[in-house]
Design a protein around this motif. Structure first.
Motif, PDB file in Angstrom:
ATOM      1  N   LYS A 115     -61.787  49.822  10.863  1.00  0.00           N
ATOM      2  CA  LYS A 115     -62.718  50.367  11.857  1.00  0.00           C
ATOM      3  C   LYS A 115     -63.199  51.751  11.460  1.00  0.00           C
ATOM      4  O   LYS A 115     -62.459  52.543  10.880  1.00  0.00           O
ATOM      5  CB  LYS A 115     -62.069  50.415  13.240  1.00  0.00           C
ATOM      6  CG  LYS A 115     -60.942  51.418  13.349  1.00  0.00           C
ATOM      7  CD  LYS A 115     -60.337  51.425  14.740  1.00  0.00           C
ATOM      8  CE  LYS A 115     -59.173  52.378  14.736  1.00  0.00           C
ATOM      9  NZ  LYS A 115     -59.226  53.411  15.682  1.00  0.00           N
ATOM     10  N   LYS A 131     -61.825  53.227   5.206  1.00  0.00           N
ATOM     11  CA  LYS A 131     -61.892  53.501   6.643  1.00  0.00           C
ATOM     12  C   LYS A 131     -62.792  54.690   6.958  1.00  0.00           C
ATOM     13  O   LYS A 131     -62.702  55.264   8.024  1.00  0.00           O
ATOM     14  CB  LYS A 131     -60.492  53.720   7.202  1.00  0.00           C
ATOM     15  CG  LYS A 131     -59.722  54.843   6.555  1.00  0.00           C
ATOM     16  CD  LYS A 131     -58.331  54.959   7.124  1.00  0.00           C
ATOM     17  CE  LYS A 131     -57.557  56.050   6.417  1.00  0.00           C
ATOM     18  NZ  LYS A 131     -56.227  56.203   6.948  1.00  0.00           N
ATOM     19  N   ASP A 153     -62.610  45.652  12.728  1.00  0.00           N
ATOM     20  CA  ASP A 153     -63.203  46.764  13.476  1.00  0.00           C
ATOM     21  C   ASP A 153     -62.271  47.205  14.601  1.00  0.00           C
ATOM     22  O   ASP A 153     -62.678  47.890  15.525  1.00  0.00           O
ATOM     23  CB  ASP A 153     -64.590  46.391  14.022  1.00  0.00           C
ATOM     24  CG  ASP A 153     -64.552  45.433  15.189  1.00  0.00           C
ATOM     25  OD1 ASP A 153     -63.473  44.875  15.493  1.00  0.00           O
ATOM     26  OD2 ASP A 153     -65.616  45.222  15.807  1.00  0.00           O
ATOM     27  N   ASN A 154     -61.022  46.816  14.515  1.00  0.00           N
ATOM     28  CA  ASN A 154     -60.053  47.102  15.579  1.00  0.00           C
ATOM     29  C   ASN A 154     -58.671  47.307  14.998  1.00  0.00           C
ATOM     30  O   ASN A 154     -58.402  46.921  13.871  1.00  0.00           O
ATOM     31  CB  ASN A 154     -60.043  45.952  16.594  1.00  0.00           C
ATOM     32  CG  ASN A 154     -59.657  44.627  15.952  1.00  0.00           C
ATOM     33  OD1 ASN A 154     -58.494  44.315  15.818  1.00  0.00           O
ATOM     34  ND2 ASN A 154     -60.659  43.853  15.524  1.00  0.00           N
ATOM     35  N   ASP A 169     -67.096  50.651  14.972  1.00  0.00           N
ATOM     36  CA  ASP A 169     -68.022  49.831  14.185  1.00  0.00           C
ATOM     37  C   ASP A 169     -67.631  49.799  12.711  1.00  0.00           C
ATOM     38  O   ASP A 169     -67.057  50.752  12.190  1.00  0.00           O
ATOM     39  CB  ASP A 169     -69.449  50.374  14.286  1.00  0.00           C
ATOM     40  CG  ASP A 169     -70.025  50.252  15.692  1.00  0.00           C
ATOM     41  OD1 ASP A 169     -69.440  49.535  16.517  1.00  0.00           O
ATOM     42  OD2 ASP A 169     -71.067  50.875  15.943  1.00  0.00           O
ATOM     43  N   VAL A 170     -67.989  48.712  12.052  1.00  0.00           N
ATOM     44  CA  VAL A 170     -67.916  48.596  10.599  1.00  0.00           C
ATOM     45  C   VAL A 170     -69.315  48.218  10.136  1.00  0.00           C
ATOM     46  O   VAL A 170     -69.881  47.228  10.602  1.00  0.00           O
ATOM     47  CB  VAL A 170     -66.903  47.525  10.145  1.00  0.00           C
ATOM     48  CG1 VAL A 170     -67.016  47.273   8.649  1.00  0.00           C
ATOM     49  CG2 VAL A 170     -65.483  47.922  10.507  1.00  0.00           C
ATOM     50  N   LYS A 190     -65.685  44.636  18.418  1.00  0.00           N
ATOM     51  CA  LYS A 190     -66.818  45.472  18.798  1.00  0.00           C
ATOM     52  C   LYS A 190     -68.054  45.099  17.982  1.00  0.00           C
ATOM     53  O   LYS A 190     -68.914  44.381  18.460  1.00  0.00           O
ATOM     54  CB  LYS A 190     -66.473  46.954  18.634  1.00  0.00           C
ATOM     55  CG  LYS A 190     -67.548  47.878  19.148  1.00  0.00           C
ATOM     56  CD  LYS A 190     -67.143  49.341  19.029  1.00  0.00           C
ATOM     57  CE  LYS A 190     -68.270  50.212  19.572  1.00  0.00           C
ATOM     58  NZ  LYS A 190     -68.056  51.613  19.304  1.00  0.00           N
ATOM     59  N   ASN A 191     -68.150  45.595  16.733  1.00  0.00           N
ATOM     60  CA  ASN A 191     -69.354  45.371  15.936  1.00  0.00           C
ATOM     61  C   ASN A 191     -69.063  45.437  14.446  1.00  0.00           C
ATOM     62  O   ASN A 191     -68.543  46.442  13.964  1.00  0.00           O
ATOM     63  CB  ASN A 191     -70.411  46.427  16.294  1.00  0.00           C
ATOM     64  CG  ASN A 191     -71.663  46.268  15.469  1.00  0.00           C
ATOM     65  OD1 ASN A 191     -72.162  45.182  15.278  1.00  0.00           O
ATOM     66  ND2 ASN A 191     -72.166  47.381  14.966  1.00  0.00           N
ATOM     67  N   ILE A 192     -69.432  44.378  13.727  1.00  0.00           N
ATOM     68  CA  ILE A 192     -69.366  44.355  12.275  1.00  0.00           C
ATOM     69  C   ILE A 192     -70.731  43.906  11.766  1.00  0.00           C
ATOM     70  O   ILE A 192     -71.235  42.855  12.168  1.00  0.00           O
ATOM     71  CB  ILE A 192     -68.265  43.412  11.757  1.00  0.00           C
ATOM     72  CG1 ILE A 192     -66.890  43.928  12.188  1.00  0.00           C
ATOM     73  CG2 ILE A 192     -68.342  43.268  10.238  1.00  0.00           C
ATOM     74  CD1 ILE A 192     -65.726  43.029  11.828  1.00  0.00           C
ATOM     75  N   ALA A 210     -63.655  40.858  14.622  1.00  0.00           N
ATOM     76  CA  ALA A 210     -64.497  41.783  15.388  1.00  0.00           C
ATOM     77  C   ALA A 210     -64.128  41.775  16.863  1.00  0.00           C
ATOM     78  O   ALA A 210     -64.045  40.717  17.486  1.00  0.00           O
ATOM     79  CB  ALA A 210     -65.967  41.398  15.229  1.00  0.00           C
ATOM     80  N   MET A 270     -61.144  50.524  18.820  1.00  0.00           N
ATOM     81  CA  MET A 270     -62.224  49.837  18.115  1.00  0.00           C
ATOM     82  C   MET A 270     -63.219  50.839  17.556  1.00  0.00           C
ATOM     83  O   MET A 270     -63.369  51.934  18.086  1.00  0.00           O
ATOM     84  CB  MET A 270     -62.948  48.894  19.075  1.00  0.00           C
ATOM     85  CG  MET A 270     -62.093  47.746  19.562  1.00  0.00           C
ATOM     86  SD  MET A 270     -62.837  46.857  20.921  1.00  0.00           S
ATOM     87  CE  MET A 270     -62.239  47.796  22.304  1.00  0.00           C
TER      88      MET A 270
END
Length: 183
Positions: free
Chosen positions: A141, A158, A105-106, A124-125, A87-89, A85, A122
Protein backbone atom coordinates in the motif's frame (compact mmCIF):
# COMPACT_ATOMS: atom_id res chain seq x y z
CA UNK A 1 -3.04 -23.98 -31.34
CA UNK A 2 -5.23 -20.92 -31.52
CA UNK A 3 -6.67 -19.82 -28.17
CA UNK A 4 -10.31 -19.73 -29.36
CA UNK A 5 -11.54 -22.03 -26.60
CA UNK A 6 -9.74 -20.00 -23.94
CA UNK A 7 -11.27 -16.74 -25.22
CA UNK A 8 -14.73 -18.32 -25.31
CA UNK A 9 -14.23 -19.71 -21.79
CA UNK A 10 -13.22 -16.26 -20.51
CA UNK A 11 -16.23 -14.56 -22.10
CA UNK A 12 -18.59 -17.11 -20.56
CA UNK A 13 -16.90 -17.20 -17.14
CA UNK A 14 -16.60 -13.44 -16.67
CA UNK A 15 -20.08 -12.69 -17.97
CA UNK A 16 -21.45 -15.14 -15.38
CA UNK A 17 -19.40 -13.43 -12.65
CA UNK A 18 -20.74 -10.07 -13.83
CA UNK A 19 -24.32 -11.32 -13.86
CA UNK A 20 -24.30 -13.13 -10.51
CA UNK A 21 -21.58 -11.47 -8.39
CA UNK A 22 -20.24 -8.12 -9.55
CA UNK A 23 -22.27 -5.79 -11.75
CA UNK A 24 -19.27 -3.43 -11.97
CA UNK A 25 -17.03 -5.92 -13.79
CA UNK A 26 -15.90 -4.48 -17.14
CA UNK A 27 -13.79 -6.32 -19.67
CA UNK A 28 -12.89 -3.97 -22.51
CA UNK A 29 -11.76 -6.53 -25.06
CA UNK A 30 -10.39 -9.99 -25.64
CA UNK A 31 -8.55 -11.38 -22.62
CA UNK A 32 -6.52 -14.57 -22.37
CA UNK A 33 -6.71 -15.22 -18.65
CA UNK A 34 -5.54 -18.68 -17.61
CA UNK A 35 -8.07 -21.33 -16.67
CA UNK A 36 -6.81 -21.16 -13.09
CA UNK A 37 -7.37 -17.41 -12.82
CA UNK A 38 -9.53 -16.69 -9.79
CA UNK A 39 -11.60 -13.54 -9.48
CA UNK A 40 -12.87 -13.14 -5.92
CA UNK A 41 -15.03 -10.02 -5.92
CA UNK A 42 -17.61 -8.29 -3.75
CA UNK A 43 -20.80 -7.12 -5.43
CA UNK A 44 -19.88 -3.47 -4.70
CA UNK A 45 -16.33 -3.71 -6.03
CA UNK A 46 -15.33 -2.24 -9.39
CA UNK A 47 -13.11 -4.26 -11.71
CA UNK A 48 -11.96 -3.05 -15.12
CA UNK A 49 -9.76 -5.31 -17.27
CA UNK A 50 -8.31 -3.87 -20.47
CA UNK A 51 -7.83 -5.36 -23.92
CA UNK A 52 -5.35 -8.15 -24.58
CA UNK A 53 -4.65 -8.99 -20.93
CA UNK A 54 -2.90 -12.35 -20.61
CA UNK A 55 -2.19 -14.57 -17.64
CA UNK A 56 -0.22 -17.80 -17.69
CA UNK A 57 -1.16 -20.19 -14.96
CA UNK A 58 -2.74 -19.22 -11.68
CA UNK A 59 -3.59 -15.58 -11.07
CA UNK A 60 -5.74 -14.39 -8.15
CA UNK A 61 -7.53 -11.04 -8.06
CA UNK A 62 -9.35 -10.19 -4.84
CA UNK A 63 -11.52 -7.07 -4.66
CA UNK A 64 -13.20 -6.47 -1.33
CA UNK A 65 -16.25 -4.30 -0.60
CA UNK A 66 -16.05 -0.97 -2.51
CA UNK A 67 -12.55 -1.77 -3.81
CA UNK A 68 -11.45 -0.72 -7.27
CA UNK A 69 -9.04 -2.65 -9.51
CA UNK A 70 -8.14 -1.27 -12.93
CA UNK A 71 -5.86 -3.21 -15.27
CA UNK A 72 -4.76 -1.51 -18.50
CA UNK A 73 -4.38 -2.90 -22.00
CA UNK A 74 -1.71 -5.43 -23.04
CA UNK A 75 -0.80 -6.47 -19.49
CA UNK A 76 0.89 -9.83 -18.92
CA UNK A 77 0.73 -11.81 -15.66
CA UNK A 78 3.07 -14.78 -15.19
CA UNK A 79 2.38 -17.73 -12.88
CA UNK A 80 1.06 -17.17 -9.35
CA UNK A 81 0.41 -13.40 -9.39
CA UNK A 82 -1.88 -12.15 -6.59
CA UNK A 83 -3.68 -8.80 -6.43
CA UNK A 84 -5.51 -7.98 -3.18
CA UNK A 85 -7.55 -4.76 -3.12
CA UNK A 86 -9.54 -3.23 -0.31
CA UNK A 87 -9.27 0.31 -1.71
CA UNK A 88 -7.65 0.97 -5.11
CA UNK A 89 -5.10 -0.74 -7.35
CA UNK A 90 -4.35 0.67 -10.80
CA UNK A 91 -2.06 -1.03 -13.32
CA UNK A 92 -1.13 0.88 -16.48
CA UNK A 93 -0.93 -0.31 -20.08
CA UNK A 94 1.82 -2.62 -21.29
CA UNK A 95 3.00 -3.84 -17.87
CA UNK A 96 4.57 -7.28 -17.45
CA UNK A 97 4.64 -9.23 -14.19
CA UNK A 98 7.01 -12.09 -13.42
CA UNK A 99 6.07 -15.17 -11.39
CA UNK A 100 4.97 -14.86 -7.75
CA UNK A 101 4.36 -11.09 -7.77
CA UNK A 102 2.07 -9.94 -4.93
CA UNK A 103 0.24 -6.59 -4.82
CA UNK A 104 -1.53 -5.49 -1.62
CA UNK A 105 -3.21 -2.11 -1.04
CA UNK A 106 -3.91 -3.14 2.55
CA UNK A 107 -2.26 -4.44 5.68
CA UNK A 108 -3.57 -5.83 8.95
CA UNK A 109 -3.58 -3.53 11.94
CA UNK A 110 -1.83 -4.86 15.02
CA UNK A 111 -0.85 -3.81 18.52
CA UNK A 112 1.09 -5.24 21.45
CA UNK A 113 -1.98 -6.09 23.54
CA UNK A 114 -4.09 -7.95 20.96
CA UNK A 115 -1.56 -8.83 18.26
CA UNK A 116 -2.92 -8.97 14.70
CA UNK A 117 -6.42 -7.53 14.29
CA UNK A 118 -9.04 -8.08 11.59
CA UNK A 119 -9.08 -4.37 10.75
CA UNK A 120 -6.88 -3.09 7.94
CA UNK A 121 -5.03 0.03 6.93
CA UNK A 122 -5.32 0.88 3.26
CA UNK A 123 -3.57 3.01 0.64
CA UNK A 124 -3.69 3.23 -3.14
CA UNK A 125 -1.26 1.30 -5.33
CA UNK A 126 -0.55 2.85 -8.72
CA UNK A 127 1.67 1.21 -11.32
CA UNK A 128 2.43 3.29 -14.43
CA UNK A 129 2.60 2.21 -18.06
CA UNK A 130 5.16 -0.20 -19.54
CA UNK A 131 6.65 -1.42 -16.26
CA UNK A 132 8.47 -4.71 -15.78
CA UNK A 133 7.84 -6.19 -12.33
CA UNK A 134 10.21 -9.17 -11.97
CA UNK A 135 9.80 -12.43 -10.03
CA UNK A 136 8.90 -12.45 -6.33
CA UNK A 137 8.30 -8.68 -6.07
CA UNK A 138 5.92 -7.50 -3.33
CA UNK A 139 4.16 -4.18 -3.86
CA UNK A 140 2.54 -2.72 -0.74
CA UNK A 141 0.00 0.00 0.00
CA UNK A 142 1.12 3.49 -0.84
CA UNK A 143 3.39 2.42 -3.70
CA UNK A 144 3.38 4.64 -6.77
CA UNK A 145 5.55 3.31 -9.59
CA UNK A 146 6.15 5.70 -12.49
CA UNK A 147 6.02 4.80 -16.19
CA UNK A 148 8.75 2.66 -17.76
CA UNK A 149 10.20 1.30 -14.51
CA UNK A 150 11.96 -2.00 -13.88
CA UNK A 151 11.52 -3.51 -10.43
CA UNK A 152 14.15 -6.24 -9.97
CA UNK A 153 13.45 -9.68 -8.56
CA UNK A 154 12.75 -9.94 -4.85
CA UNK A 155 12.16 -6.24 -4.18
CA UNK A 156 9.61 -4.94 -1.68
CA UNK A 157 8.12 -1.65 -2.89
CA UNK A 158 6.07 0.65 -0.66
CA UNK A 159 6.98 4.17 -1.77
CA UNK A 160 7.18 6.47 -4.79
CA UNK A 161 9.39 5.27 -7.64
CA UNK A 162 10.13 7.97 -10.25
CA UNK A 163 9.48 7.21 -13.94
CA UNK A 164 12.20 5.40 -15.93
CA UNK A 165 13.89 3.94 -12.84
CA UNK A 166 15.50 0.58 -12.18
CA UNK A 167 14.90 -0.61 -8.62
CA UNK A 168 17.12 -3.21 -6.98
CA UNK A 169 17.26 -4.33 -3.39
CA UNK A 170 20.74 -5.20 -2.24
CA UNK A 171 21.11 -8.16 0.04
CA UNK A 172 24.52 -9.23 1.13
CA UNK A 173 25.15 -12.95 1.10
CA UNK A 174 27.47 -14.13 3.82
CA UNK A 175 29.35 -17.38 3.28
CA UNK A 176 31.16 -18.90 6.23
CA UNK A 177 32.99 -22.23 6.12
CA UNK A 178 31.85 -24.94 8.48
CA UNK A 179 34.31 -25.48 11.28
CA UNK A 180 34.85 -28.85 12.86
CA UNK A 181 33.72 -28.84 16.46
CA UNK A 182 33.39 -31.48 19.07
CA UNK A 183 29.85 -31.98 20.23
Amino acid sequence: MKPYFRVTWNVLKYNLIKFFKCKNLKIRGIVLLGYNTKLQVHKTSQICIGKNVVSDGRCVIIADKNAKVEIGDKVYFNENVMISAKKNITIGNGCQFGPNVKIFDNNHQFNKEKGVLFEHTMGDVIIGNNCWIAANVIILKGAVIGDNCVISAGCVVKEYIPPASIVTQERAIKIVPIEDREL
